[in-house]
Scaffold this active site. Structure first.
Site, PDB file in Angstrom:
ATOM      1  CG  ASP A 348      -1.544   1.228   1.667  1.00 20.91           C
ATOM      2  OD1 ASP A 348      -2.632   1.287   0.600  1.00 20.91           O
ATOM      3  OD2 ASP A 348      -1.604   1.924   2.375  1.00 20.91           O
ATOM      4  CD  GLU A 385      -2.171   2.292  -3.369  1.00 18.14           C
ATOM      5  OE1 GLU A 385      -3.537   2.563  -3.696  1.00 18.14           O
ATOM      6  OE2 GLU A 385      -1.804   2.177  -2.212  1.00 18.14           O
TER       7      GLU A 385
END
Length: 695
Positions: A348, A385
């Protein structure tokens, strides 16, 4: 039991609480603490039965060994040191701290002002000092015996070219599935239950990407609104599975899930959040890292260390430029691979992990080097990401090998093409060819792009064709949260409708988009539920909705659409030209791609520059270059038409080959193997796929 420290006969380098078979060794990092207390609790966590200063400090690691202590013991830490917010120090021994290396977490975090190191509501709040004991409100770590009978199970290590990812939430996937036993719904055991595994195998999924399962608490502001941290992007324990996903509070349930998925040929990829923690800004609670060593674990403002430096939008940023924080992250990754047998990770806000000591993003940063040289981690699947909210944070295409990257450009351009936006033919061509403009550099392969139409964050596929605007009112933020530019289209009515024409049009567009995903080079990722038409009623930011909004509606199961998705996955798997390892590399290379207009000739610049162009022909080839002479092993010609009906001339193939139609998304029988004429009529808003065969 006599709770006191004794001497180990050997050096134990591991951090955390490690059961040796005869006792437990405790070790925790803090560079600026002056004393570190180990606290042992009763079996119910209510009573602190012992508080023991760790006797040994070496290289900023505090440690001690207690003989006779067993797995199941509850514990935490209290750190003594300066409380000097202006210098970045926030030590407060009145606050019980969770071990960053705890393998399991006991209890529920009970929100109260006592969890804060300062006096909430006092003048200049975070400069004050709170003397109340937080232990009654805090979770505790649980000593673990991590042994498990894996019976030969290992990570799968499937090639990226053969990978089809399914992004899923443990609760969302299972809470409303009628065939999952009720007591297992919302748990790891429910996720690996026979109905779920059977569904994934029949769909053709090769990897499940699980939303965060590291321990995370519910945010205080959410609990006060009667909501919950559903997605889990607020980690606090990087080694412990989220307790609410355990049916019987045993971490072996996660291992059981992994083992069952592996037995079905499905890899497990964990979504991990190492960019920030649940402690928030300097005005947040003191739960673990802040109390252990705020100055080491977090990035602080270089101008005023009282304040956090935030590139994540959550209030704090983990300081991975500190070598011991980097070690913690790497130890966590190795634990989930070596002990829990997961096959990979999705990072993330991964741009934060690439920020240097001076906070600029550096694709050659120390964290990426550390992973590349690690023999355990270099061989597992790593997905970034590729953005955060800091300056220069958007880095799609900027990550080094072996990382693959979520490609939001793919999502936006495919949505816009099928919505009928002008000038999208060149952009669609980029996405069909693995987004070579972003990724074809530094010897990266055609699997660098993770292609997706939808993900947990944003509209589902069904909502993309059903809503023009977001509808996040249930989040309690007056619909201000979530993205406003979704490249979506309600196709004539906002939300649910009984209009048969609109319902049919939406289904066809979803089919075209799903077909585009599975016919594109790169690695496809499907959001759980998209294959059965799942909707979130237009909520594109359901991070706090642990309820019917986010849980997949299996009662609304679209069998016809699911059957088509299964066939699309099978079509992809049958044709290696759709999943090459390398980018298109010339007509004589192992894979090649060409672009055609409706007249059967190659696209020229004028054709590319036409903003009204809605139809595009794509010729893809896989070739065995080691054969003598080189031999074409697979060839497809695909037409993507987002406009009206058009006559298309198929390009001439090599001598002795004939085009056979495999798919037409507008025909009543969509998958029909039949010879094709030289000129064909392509229906409005459709995809047609032909295979070239020797006769």
């Amino acid at each position: 039991m006599d709770l006191r420290f004794s001497q180990l006969d050997y050096i134990k380098p591991e951090l955390g609480a490690e059961f040796t078979g005869e006792g437990v060794h405790f070790a925790v990092f803090s560079a600026h603490a002056e004393q570190m207390d180990l606290c042992i609790f009763s079996d119910d966590g209510a009573e602190e039965v012992a508080r023991l200063p760790l006797p040994k400090r070496e290289g900023d690691i505090w440690s001690g060994y207690i003989a006779g202590l067993k797995p199941g013991t509850l514990y935490g830490y209290r750190a003594h040191g300066p409380y000097e917010p202006a210098n970045g120090h926030r030590f407060n021994p009145n606050k019980l701290l969770l071990d960053p290396y705890a393998k399991q977490v006991f209890g529920e975090l009970i929100w109260d002002d006592v969890l804060y190191g300062y006096g909430v509501g006092s003048p200049e709040e975070d400069l004050s000092f709170d003397e109340r004991d937080s232990a009654p409100f805090m979770v505790k770590g649980v000593v673990q015996d991590t042994s498990f009978d894996w019976d030969g199970d290992q990570t799968i290590r499937r090639n990226w070219t053969d990978t089809i990812i399914y992004e899923a939430h443990v609760r969302g996937l299972t809470m409303q599935h009628p065939k999952v036993p009720e007591k297992l719904r919302g748990t790891f055991l429910g996720m690996c239950s026979e109905p779920i595994v059977d569904h994934l195998v029949k769909l053709g999924i090769t990897a499940v990407e699980v939303l965060p399962i590291h321990y995370f608490p519910d945010d205080r502001y959410l609990t006060e609104k009667g909501l919950r941290n559903y997605w889990g992007y607020q980690s606090l324990g990087f080694f412990a599975p989220q307790p609410r996903y355990l049916a019987e509070a045993r971490i072996l349930e996660f291992k059981t899930m992994v083992k069952r998925f592996h037995a079905a040929g499905i890899e497990v990829i964990m979504d991990v959040v190492y960019n920030h923690t649940a402690e928030g800004s300097e005005r947040g609670p003191t739960l673990s890292f802040r109390g252990l060593d705020n100055l080491s674990y977090y990035r602080l403002s270089p101008d005023d260390p009282r304040h956090s430096y935030d590139t994540t939008g959550t209030g704090n940023t983990l300081n991975v430029s500190n070598p011991m924080v980097t070690r913690m992250v790497l130890d966590s990754l190795r634990y989930w691979v070596g002990v829990m047998h997961v096959d990979g990770f999705r990072f993330d806000l991964a741009s934060t992990l690439g920020r240097t000591r001076h906070v600029e993003f550096d694709r050659d940063g120390a964290f990426f080097h550390a992973i590349r040289q690690d023999p355990v981690l270099a061989g597992v699947k790593l997905i970034a990401e590729p953005w955060d909210v800091g300056d220069g944070g958007y880095q799609v295409g900027g990550f080094p090998f072996p990382f693959r990257e979520w490609n939001d450009k793919y999502r936006d351009d495919v949505r816009s093409f099928w919505k009928g936006d002008e000038g999208m033919a060149p952009r669609l061509a980029e996405r069909l060819s693995a987004s070579s403009r972003q990724f074809n550099h530094s010897d990266r392969g055609a699997t660098a792009s993770i292609n997706f139409l939808s993900a947990h964050d944003g509209f589902t596929l069904a909502d993309t064709v059903s809503y023009r605007d977001k509808h996040n009112e249930a989040n309690g933020e007056e619909n201000r949260d979530g993205h406003s530019n979704n490249h979506s289209d309600n196709m004539g009515a906002e939300g649910e409708t009984d209009d048969a024409g609109i319902v049919d049009a939406r289904m066809h567009r979803r089919l075209n988009m799903m077909a585009t995903l599975l016919l594109s080079q790169g690695v496809p990722m499907i959001l759980a539920g998209d294959e059965i038409g799942n909707s979130q009623a237009g909520n594109n930011n359901a991070y706090c909705q642990d309820n019917d909004i986010s849980w997949i509606d299996w009662d609304g199961h679209e069998d016809d659409f699911l059957a088509l998705c299964r066939k699309l996955v099978a079509l992809r798997k049958a044709h290696p030209c759709l999943s090459p390892e390398r980018f298109s590399n010339g007509v004589e290379g192992p894979n090649h791609i060409e672009w055609y207009g409706s007249d059967g000739t190659a696209m020229d610049q004028a054709a590319w520059d036409d903003p009204q162009r809605r139809a595009l022909g794509v010729y893809v080839v896989a070739r065995d270059v080691d054969a003598d002479p080189p031999d074409v092993t697979d060839r497809l010609f695909m037409i993507f038409n987002a406009g009206g009906e058009v006559e298309f001339t198929l390009p001439s193939s090599e001598e002795g080959t004939v085009w056979h139609r495999l798919l037409d998304t507008r025909e009543s029988e969509k998958f029909l193997d039949a010879p094709a004429e030289e000129k064909i009529v392509v229906h409005a808003e459709s995809i047609v796929v032909f295979e070239g065969r020797g006769e």
